[in-house]
Motif scaffolding. Structure first.
Motif, PDB file in Angstrom:
ATOM      1  N   TRP A 272      -8.959   7.018  17.402  1.00  0.00           N
ATOM      2  CA  TRP A 272      -8.914   7.393  15.989  1.00  0.00           C
ATOM      3  C   TRP A 272      -9.871   6.518  15.209  1.00  0.00           C
ATOM      4  O   TRP A 272      -9.728   5.294  15.177  1.00  0.00           O
ATOM      5  N   HIS A 273     -10.864   7.112  14.577  1.00  0.00           N
ATOM      6  CA  HIS A 273     -11.802   6.375  13.729  1.00  0.00           C
ATOM      7  C   HIS A 273     -11.193   6.259  12.338  1.00  0.00           C
ATOM      8  O   HIS A 273     -11.096   7.260  11.610  1.00  0.00           O
ATOM      9  N   ASN A 274     -10.783   5.052  11.963  1.00  0.00           N
ATOM     10  CA  ASN A 274     -10.166   4.893  10.649  1.00  0.00           C
ATOM     11  C   ASN A 274     -10.286   3.449  10.195  1.00  0.00           C
ATOM     12  O   ASN A 274     -10.792   2.595  10.926  1.00  0.00           O
ATOM     13  N   GLY A 275      -9.791   3.188   8.987  1.00  0.00           N
ATOM     14  CA  GLY A 275      -9.982   1.887   8.375  1.00  0.00           C
ATOM     15  C   GLY A 275      -8.822   0.939   8.578  1.00  0.00           C
ATOM     16  O   GLY A 275      -7.695   1.341   8.896  1.00  0.00           O
ATOM     17  N   ILE A 276      -9.090  -0.322   8.332  1.00  0.00           N
ATOM     18  CA  ILE A 276      -8.076  -1.358   8.550  1.00  0.00           C
ATOM     19  C   ILE A 276      -6.933  -1.255   7.542  1.00  0.00           C
ATOM     20  O   ILE A 276      -5.898  -1.900   7.723  1.00  0.00           O
ATOM     21  N   TRP A 277      -7.112  -0.429   6.509  1.00  0.00           N
ATOM     22  CA  TRP A 277      -6.008  -0.205   5.566  1.00  0.00           C
ATOM     23  C   TRP A 277      -4.835   0.513   6.240  1.00  0.00           C
ATOM     24  O   TRP A 277      -3.741   0.560   5.692  1.00  0.00           O
ATOM     25  N   GLN A 278      -5.056   1.050   7.433  1.00  0.00           N
ATOM     26  CA  GLN A 278      -3.997   1.742   8.162  1.00  0.00           C
ATOM     27  C   GLN A 278      -3.087   0.784   8.946  1.00  0.00           C
ATOM     28  O   GLN A 278      -2.065   1.215   9.475  1.00  0.00           O
ATOM     29  N   PHE A 279      -3.446  -0.480   9.031  1.00  0.00           N
ATOM     30  CA  PHE A 279      -2.675  -1.408   9.862  1.00  0.00           C
ATOM     31  C   PHE A 279      -1.196  -1.449   9.481  1.00  0.00           C
ATOM     32  O   PHE A 279      -0.316  -1.372  10.340  1.00  0.00           O
ATOM     33  N   ALA A 280      -0.924  -1.603   8.200  1.00  0.00           N
ATOM     34  CA  ALA A 280       0.467  -1.743   7.767  1.00  0.00           C
ATOM     35  C   ALA A 280       1.280  -0.488   8.092  1.00  0.00           C
ATOM     36  O   ALA A 280       2.430  -0.572   8.540  1.00  0.00           O
ATOM     37  N   GLY A 281       0.688   0.679   7.877  1.00  0.00           N
ATOM     38  CA  GLY A 281       1.400   1.920   8.136  1.00  0.00           C
ATOM     39  C   GLY A 281       1.661   2.183   9.602  1.00  0.00           C
ATOM     40  O   GLY A 281       2.563   2.950   9.957  1.00  0.00           O
ATOM     41  N   MET A 282       0.874   1.556  10.485  1.00  0.00           N
ATOM     42  CA  MET A 282       1.046   1.743  11.928  1.00  0.00           C
ATOM     43  C   MET A 282       1.934   0.659  12.554  1.00  0.00           C
ATOM     44  O   MET A 282       2.163   0.670  13.761  1.00  0.00           O
ATOM     45  N   ALA A 283       2.442  -0.244  11.759  1.00  0.00           N
ATOM     46  CA  ALA A 283       3.196  -1.381  12.299  1.00  0.00           C
ATOM     47  C   ALA A 283       4.398  -0.957  13.135  1.00  0.00           C
ATOM     48  O   ALA A 283       4.758  -1.624  14.113  1.00  0.00           O
ATOM     49  N   ASP A 284       5.020   0.164  12.773  1.00  0.00           N
ATOM     50  CA  ASP A 284       6.215   0.592  13.500  1.00  0.00           C
ATOM     51  C   ASP A 284       5.942   1.732  14.484  1.00  0.00           C
ATOM     52  O   ASP A 284       6.870   2.411  14.939  1.00  0.00           O
ATOM     53  N   ALA A 285       4.681   1.957  14.832  1.00  0.00           N
ATOM     54  CA  ALA A 285       4.357   2.998  15.816  1.00  0.00           C
ATOM     55  C   ALA A 285       5.062   2.677  17.138  1.00  0.00           C
ATOM     56  O   ALA A 285       5.010   1.539  17.605  1.00  0.00           O
ATOM     57  N   LYS A 340      -1.524 -11.660   4.262  1.00  0.00           N
ATOM     58  CA  LYS A 340      -0.222 -11.604   4.924  1.00  0.00           C
ATOM     59  C   LYS A 340       0.211 -10.164   5.176  1.00  0.00           C
ATOM     60  O   LYS A 340       0.814  -9.844   6.205  1.00  0.00           O
ATOM     61  N   ALA A 341      -0.117  -9.283   4.250  1.00  0.00           N
ATOM     62  CA  ALA A 341       0.320  -7.886   4.339  1.00  0.00           C
ATOM     63  C   ALA A 341      -0.686  -6.980   5.044  1.00  0.00           C
ATOM     64  O   ALA A 341      -0.442  -5.780   5.175  1.00  0.00           O
ATOM     65  N   SER A 342      -1.811  -7.534   5.499  1.00  0.00           N
ATOM     66  CA  SER A 342      -2.885  -6.720   6.083  1.00  0.00           C
ATOM     67  C   SER A 342      -3.354  -5.645   5.110  1.00  0.00           C
ATOM     68  O   SER A 342      -3.670  -4.516   5.485  1.00  0.00           O
ATOM     69  N   TRP A 343      -3.396  -6.004   3.826  1.00  0.00           N
ATOM     70  CA  TRP A 343      -3.823  -5.083   2.772  1.00  0.00           C
ATOM     71  C   TRP A 343      -5.308  -5.284   2.530  1.00  0.00           C
ATOM     72  O   TRP A 343      -5.738  -5.914   1.599  1.00  0.00           O
ATOM     73  N   GLU A 344      -6.107  -4.740   3.414  1.00  0.00           N
ATOM     74  CA  GLU A 344      -7.541  -4.956   3.379  1.00  0.00           C
ATOM     75  C   GLU A 344      -7.806  -6.465   3.336  1.00  0.00           C
ATOM     76  O   GLU A 344      -6.973  -7.260   3.751  1.00  0.00           O
ATOM     77  N   LEU A 345      -8.954  -6.894   2.840  1.00  0.00           N
ATOM     78  CA  LEU A 345      -9.283  -8.322   2.822  1.00  0.00           C
ATOM     79  C   LEU A 345      -9.868  -8.714   1.477  1.00  0.00           C
ATOM     80  O   LEU A 345     -10.614  -7.939   0.876  1.00  0.00           O
ATOM     81  N   PRO A 346      -9.547  -9.898   0.994  1.00  0.00           N
ATOM     82  CA  PRO A 346     -10.114 -10.338  -0.281  1.00  0.00           C
ATOM     83  C   PRO A 346     -11.564 -10.789  -0.093  1.00  0.00           C
ATOM     84  O   PRO A 346     -11.856 -11.554   0.834  1.00  0.00           O
ATOM     85  N   PRO A 347     -12.491 -10.354  -0.944  1.00  0.00           N
ATOM     86  CA  PRO A 347     -13.905 -10.715  -0.791  1.00  0.00           C
ATOM     87  C   PRO A 347     -14.203 -12.086  -1.397  1.00  0.00           C
ATOM     88  O   PRO A 347     -15.021 -12.236  -2.292  1.00  0.00           O
TER      89      PRO A 347
END
Length: 423
Positions: A272-285, A340-347
């Protein structure tokens, strides 16, 4: 992504400019009798997975700034810019709002944004807190019209359980398109509803794969398209050939929202080609998964997206809007909460804080891929008539994917349309 009609997109810049010229006489000042200010903030990236994280940042800000109440408003990305455009046109724009890199120029050039440099006058603001290139990305005409809030990269997610069951080695950072294609074919089992790959056939994937194939979207001076080339044909073919073979067709998807997200999370999608913003939503896969830098062709090229916080040119509270924008984008609270939340990254420029992202024990294990993908960046092409360009490119790629046009004809037609937008 919700598609904007061409007529509406053509009017966007004019509507925004007209709205700004009209001012905000109909708006409430948002100031209570006791002098407390209510500041509206509109965002697309917080919902649904990070509303609580944003609440944490808001609470910390309000504790430091007891005379300011931040009211958060959210909308899904598919609807966000339509709602933002409508609010600006109707003189009800939020005081502060999120903008992505691709749409920033349209809003800045229309005069919709507050010059944050002016709003910051007298503050002890230090630009060096931000990564220099991220800060520069949100300047226009020599003025700072937004502050960078986050960045994210696109990586290749893969279902380790499906790879293991098929006896296939997991993807590596050295993979090319050839390895991905071969694995996807072996992992596709349509009778079981399992697909080997999912990569949307659209603008955002095309400009990146074009870079991977060694091509460019625009000429160096930005005045003409350059994608109608052998490299462009190769990139478009790479996307189109997956449809109906190793990924579902447009008809099978049927316009279902989050089809690919649900397919991967249900264990029915191998890559699946997708962004790191998906990390939190996939935590319980309910299976093992990880990520790797996307495969390339002639070269590696990873999509990097920047989001920023801007303030409305018509806000009645420029000082407060500046204070909130600065806190949300550069405070230690905001940075550590995002990490901490894997909510993208602060620049931010503080490498010690960013290193905490790798220490996070939540999935995926290979978080290093996020930073490795920054070694070869593919930034989206940006023009004043951005939405029209994106829609035109996606429409023609969809025509090729559905067999309505050849890849070559689709690129020729897309180039003709987009050259007209550049003229």
């Amino acid at each position: 992504m919700k598609r904007t009609t061409k007529a509406a997109a053509a009017l966007l810049t004019a509507v925004l400019a007209t709205a700004c010229a009209q001012g905000s006489a109909t708006r409430d000042t948002g100031t209570a009798p006791d002098g407390k200010v209510t500041l509206r903030y509109f965002t697309f990236s917080a919902a649904p997975d990070h509303v609580a994280d944003l609440d944490t940042i808001v609470a910390a800000f309000e504790k430091e700034n007891p005379k300011i109440d931040v009211v958060v408003e959210t909308a899904p990305y598919a609807d966000y810019f339509t709602k933002l455009q409508t609010s600006i046109a109707g003189n009800t724009a939020p005081d502060t709002f999120e903008l992505n890199y691709e749409n920033f120029v349209t809003y800045a050039s229309a005069g919709s944004l507050l010059d944050l440099g002016t709003a910051a006058a007298g503050d002890d603001y230090q630009p060096s807190v931000y990564a220099a290139e991220s800060l520069k990305a949100f300047t226009h005409g020599g003025k700072q019209f937004a502050l960078p809030a986050s960045f994210s990269t696109v990586v290749l997610f893969y279902n380790k359980s499906l790879f293991d069951a098929a006896g296939l080695p997991a993807p590596t950072a050295d993979w090319t398109w050839a390895e991905e294609k071969a694995a996807a074919a072996k992992l596709t089992d349509k009778k079981k509803g399992v697909y080997g790959d999912f990569q949307p056939v659209q603008f955002f994937e095309f400009y990146k794969t074009l870079k991977q194939a060694g091509g460019e979207f625009l000429t160096a001076d930005g005045k003409k398209t350059a994608f109608n080339s052998p490299e462009g044909v190769k990139a478009a073919t790479w996307l189109v050939d997956k449809v109906g073979n190793t990924m579902p067709t447009e008809a099978e998807i049927g316009g279902t929202a989050d089809y690919d997200t649900n397919l991967f999370k249900s264990g029915k999608l191998a890559m699946w080609h997708n962004g790191i913003w998906q990390f939190a939503g996939m935590a319980d896969a309910p299976f093992e998964w990880d990520v790797v830098v996307e495969p390339g062709d002639q070269t590696k090229a990873s999509a990097v997206f920047h989001n920023a916080i801007a303030a409305s040119a018509t806000t009645k509270h420029p000082a407060e809007a500046w204070a909130w924008s600065r806190f949300l984008t550069s405070s230690q609270t905001a940075a550590t909460t995002r990490i901490k939340a894997s909510w993208e990254l602060p620049p931010i420029s503080d490498q010690a804080t960013l290193a905490g992202y790798l220490d996070n024990t939540a999935k995926p294990a290979n978080r290093q891929a996020v930073f490795d993908s920054l070694k070869s960046i593919a930034l989206p092409p940006v023009i004043a008539r951005q939405q029209e360009m994106q829609d035109a490119m996606t429409e023609e790629l969809s025509n090729a994917a559905a067999g309505r046009k050849s890849v070559q004809q689709a690129l020729t037609d897309a180039a003709a349309t987009i050259d007209g937008l550049l003229g």
